[in-house]
Design a protein around this motif. Structure first.
Motif, short mmCIF file in Angstrom:
data_model
loop_
_atom_site.label_atom_id
_atom_site.label_comp_id
_atom_site.label_asym_id
_atom_site.label_seq_id
_atom_site.Cartn_x
_atom_site.Cartn_y
_atom_site.Cartn_z
N VAL A 14 39.48 80.62 21.56
CA VAL A 14 39.42 80.97 22.98
C VAL A 14 40.44 82.05 23.31
CG1 VAL A 14 40.95 79.16 23.90
CG2 VAL A 14 39.09 80.05 25.31
N VAL A 15 41.62 82.00 22.71
CA VAL A 15 42.62 83.04 22.94
C VAL A 15 42.09 84.38 22.44
CG1 VAL A 15 44.89 83.88 22.17
CG2 VAL A 15 44.64 81.55 23.04
N ASP A 16 41.54 84.40 21.23
CA ASP A 16 41.00 85.65 20.70
C ASP A 16 39.82 86.14 21.53
OD1 ASP A 16 42.89 85.71 18.71
OD2 ASP A 16 41.52 85.15 17.09
N LEU A 17 39.00 85.22 22.03
CA LEU A 17 37.87 85.60 22.87
C LEU A 17 38.37 86.26 24.16
CD1 LEU A 17 34.82 85.61 23.45
CD2 LEU A 17 35.11 83.33 24.45
N VAL A 18 39.30 85.62 24.84
CA VAL A 18 39.84 86.19 26.08
C VAL A 18 40.47 87.55 25.81
CG1 VAL A 18 41.63 85.87 27.86
CG2 VAL A 18 40.13 83.96 27.22
N THR A 26 42.20 99.75 26.62
CA THR A 26 41.58 99.23 25.40
C THR A 26 40.09 99.07 25.59
OG1 THR A 26 41.93 96.92 26.06
CG2 THR A 26 43.67 97.96 24.74
N ALA A 27 39.38 99.19 24.50
CA ALA A 27 37.93 99.04 24.53
C ALA A 27 37.56 97.56 24.49
CB ALA A 27 37.33 99.77 23.33
N ASP A 28 36.35 97.27 24.85
CA ASP A 28 35.84 95.91 24.80
C ASP A 28 35.74 95.48 23.34
OD1 ASP A 28 34.36 93.52 24.92
OD2 ASP A 28 33.20 94.23 26.64
N GLY A 29 36.40 94.39 22.99
CA GLY A 29 36.35 93.87 21.63
C GLY A 29 35.00 93.27 21.28
N LEU A 30 34.18 93.06 22.28
CA LEU A 30 32.79 92.61 22.08
C LEU A 30 31.85 93.67 22.64
CD1 LEU A 30 33.03 88.82 23.05
CD2 LEU A 30 33.05 89.83 20.77
N ASN A 32 29.39 95.22 21.25
CA ASN A 32 27.98 95.17 20.85
C ASN A 32 27.72 93.91 20.02
OD1 ASN A 32 29.07 95.80 18.28
ND2 ASN A 32 28.91 97.99 18.74
N VAL A 33 26.47 93.71 19.65
CA VAL A 33 26.09 92.52 18.89
C VAL A 33 26.80 92.46 17.53
CG1 VAL A 33 24.15 91.27 17.84
CG2 VAL A 33 23.91 92.26 20.12
N PRO A 34 26.94 93.57 16.79
CA PRO A 34 27.69 93.48 15.54
C PRO A 34 29.15 93.03 15.74
CG PRO A 34 26.35 95.46 15.52
CD PRO A 34 26.26 94.87 16.90
N ALA A 35 29.77 93.44 16.84
CA ALA A 35 31.14 92.99 17.13
C ALA A 35 31.15 91.49 17.40
CB ALA A 35 31.72 93.75 18.31
N LEU A 36 30.14 90.99 18.09
CA LEU A 36 30.03 89.55 18.32
C LEU A 36 29.82 88.82 17.00
CD1 LEU A 36 29.82 87.06 20.13
CD2 LEU A 36 27.40 87.62 20.49
N ALA A 37 28.98 89.38 16.14
CA ALA A 37 28.75 88.77 14.81
C ALA A 37 30.06 88.72 14.01
CB ALA A 37 27.68 89.54 14.05
N ASP A 38 30.86 89.77 14.09
CA ASP A 38 32.16 89.77 13.41
C ASP A 38 33.07 88.68 13.98
OD1 ASP A 38 31.42 91.87 11.77
OD2 ASP A 38 32.47 93.40 12.96
N PHE A 39 33.07 88.54 15.30
CA PHE A 39 33.87 87.50 15.94
C PHE A 39 33.43 86.11 15.47
CE2 PHE A 39 34.85 84.48 19.27
CZ PHE A 39 36.16 84.79 19.59
N ARG A 63 33.59 84.39 28.41
CA ARG A 63 34.92 84.99 28.24
C ARG A 63 35.59 85.20 29.59
NH1 ARG A 63 35.00 90.93 25.79
NH2 ARG A 63 33.99 91.34 27.77
N ALA A 64 34.86 85.71 30.57
CA ALA A 64 35.43 85.96 31.89
C ALA A 64 35.87 84.66 32.56
CB ALA A 64 34.41 86.68 32.77
N ARG A 65 35.11 83.60 32.36
CA ARG A 65 35.47 82.31 32.96
C ARG A 65 36.69 81.71 32.26
NH1 ARG A 65 30.25 79.27 34.79
NH2 ARG A 65 31.67 78.59 36.41
N PHE A 66 36.78 81.89 30.94
CA PHE A 66 37.98 81.42 30.24
C PHE A 66 39.20 82.21 30.69
CE2 PHE A 66 35.39 79.60 26.57
CZ PHE A 66 35.68 78.28 26.91
#
Length: 185
Positions: A14-18, A26-30, A32-39, A63-66
Motif C-alpha cells: 500500500v505504501v508503494d502503491l500510494v 514526478t511521473a505517474d508510477g502506474l 500504463n498497463v505494463p507498469a501495473l503488471a510490473d507493480f 490508490r487515491a482512496r488509500f
C-alpha cells in the motif's frame, strides 16, 4: 503491535502503491498497463489474471482512496475510508498457504480484480493500525520537497522521513551547513 508477514507485505504494497501517484515533478508510477503488471510482479500479488486498462483505472482509484487514509487527521476519517474500500472490494476472508508461505489470511474473493485484491488486503492491513490505535503511524515524509507515504514502525514512533538515508540525511546536512555558515558569519 504484532505485525504478521502478510500484513507487513500488504503495508509495503500500500505504501508503494500510494507512492506511485504523480507528484509535482514526478511521473505517474502506474502510467500504463505494463507498469501495473510490473507493480503486481514486484509485490508478488497472487491470483491476478490478465491486466487491462479497466484494471489500471480501478487501481488508480483505489490508490487515491488509500492516499486519503494517509492524509486523514483522525482515526474516524481513516476508518470511514478503509470501510468503504474494504466493503466495495467484497471481502471474503480465507486461510491459505500458497507459494511456500505458511498459513495466512487473504481478504479478497477468489478471482477478484487486482483493484479489489489491493483494496481488501491492504485495507485490512491499514484497518489493523486503526483498531490498535496506531493510525498516527501512517505518515507522509516531513521533508519539504517530499511527500512520500510510509508506515512508522519505529519503537518510539519518531520516524519523520520516508528514508533517513535520503530525505533525512539531506535535511540534516543542509541544517549543518546553515549552522556552519552562520557561525562563520
Amino acid at each position: 503491535m504484532l505485525i504478521t508477514h502478510d500484513t507487513r507485505c500488504a503495508l509495503d504494497t500500500v505504501v508503494d502503491l500510494v507512492n506511485t501517484a504523480p507528484e509535482d515533478d514526478t511521473a505517474d508510477g502506474l502510467a500504463n498497463v505494463p507498469a501495473l503488471a510490473d507493480f503486481v510482479r514486484k509485490h508478488e500479488i497472487s491470483d491476478v489474471g490478465v491486466l487491462s486498462e479497466q484494471d489500471l483505472a480501478a487501481v488508480r482509484g483505489v490508490r487515491a482512496r488509500f492516499a486519503g487514509v494517509f492524509a486523514a487527521d483522525e482515526p474516524r476519517i481513516a476508518a470511514g475510508l478503509i470501510n468503504e474500500l474494504v466493503a466495495a472490494a467484497g471481502t471474503t476472508p480465507r486461510l491459505t498457504d500458497h507459494d511456500g508461505y505458511d498459513w495466512h489470511v487473504h481478504y479478497f474473493a477468489p478471482g477478484a480484480s487486482v483493484a479489489d485484491h489491493l483494496a481488501a488486503d491492504c485495507g485490512m492491513a491499514l484497518a489493523f493500525f486503526v483498531v490498535a490505535g496506531e493510525q498516527d503511524r501512517l505518515r507522509r515524509c516531513e521533508a519539504p520537497d517530499c511527500r512520500r507515504a510510509f508506515v512508522d514502525l519505529s519503537r518510539n514512533r519518531s520516524r519523520r522521513y520516508c528514508d533517513s538515508r535520503t530525505c533525512g540525511n539531506r535535511l540534516h546536512v543542509a541544517a549543518y551547513r546553515a549552522r556552519r555558515k552562520e557561525a562563520a558569519g
